[in-house]
Design an enzyme around this catalytic site. Structure first.
Site, short mmCIF file in Angstrom:
data_model
loop_
_atom_site.label_atom_id
_atom_site.label_comp_id
_atom_site.label_asym_id
_atom_site.label_seq_id
_atom_site.Cartn_x
_atom_site.Cartn_y
_atom_site.Cartn_z
N THR A 54 18.85 22.01 -27.84
CA THR A 54 18.82 20.61 -27.45
C THR A 54 18.31 19.82 -28.65
O THR A 54 17.11 19.64 -28.81
CB THR A 54 17.91 20.39 -26.22
N PRO A 55 19.19 19.36 -29.53
CA PRO A 55 18.78 18.73 -30.78
C PRO A 55 18.28 17.29 -30.59
O PRO A 55 18.92 16.32 -31.00
CB PRO A 55 20.05 18.78 -31.62
N CYS A 56 17.10 17.18 -29.98
CA CYS A 56 16.53 15.86 -29.70
C CYS A 56 16.25 15.06 -30.97
O CYS A 56 16.15 13.83 -30.90
CB CYS A 56 15.23 16.01 -28.91
N HIS A 57 16.16 15.74 -32.09
CA HIS A 57 15.90 15.03 -33.34
C HIS A 57 17.06 14.10 -33.71
O HIS A 57 16.90 13.21 -34.53
CB HIS A 57 15.62 16.02 -34.48
#
Length: 98
Positions: A54-57
């Site tokens: 989950t690439p929240c960045h």
């Protein structure tokens, strides 16, 4: 009324953001059918695991501002080729995903 699967919907969209692109909390809210709930998207992501699944960045605010206090976010985005303005905000015109 916010559905029980709101969090799942948010994470589903975040997982689709391609490497080298960013999107906004508002865009995610719009994409899942809750255009007035950008802050709720932010709150949901604040409590997520920060991992590559989950690439929240890759999620920033509408001005391209990074999450305050999350120093690793900039480093992760730089590794993906994201470029920044002099003020430290993402160059949204070059990297926005919708």
């Amino acid at each position: 009324m916010i559905p029980a699967d709101f969090e799942v919907r948010v994470y589903t969209v975040v997982r689709q953001i391609p490497r080298g692109k960013v999107t906004t909390y508002g865009q995610i809210a719009y994409m899942i059918g809750f255009p007035k709930n950008a802050r709720l998207v932010g709150a949901t992501l604040k409590h997520s695991k920060r991992d590559q699944i989950t690439p929240c960045h890759r999620v920033v605010n509408a001005a391209g501002r990074l999450v305050p206090g999350w120093e690793e976010q900039r480093e992760l985005l730089l590794l993906e080729g994201i470029t920044f303005k002099e003020n430290g905000h993402v160059k949204m015109k070059d990297h926005f995903w919708q």
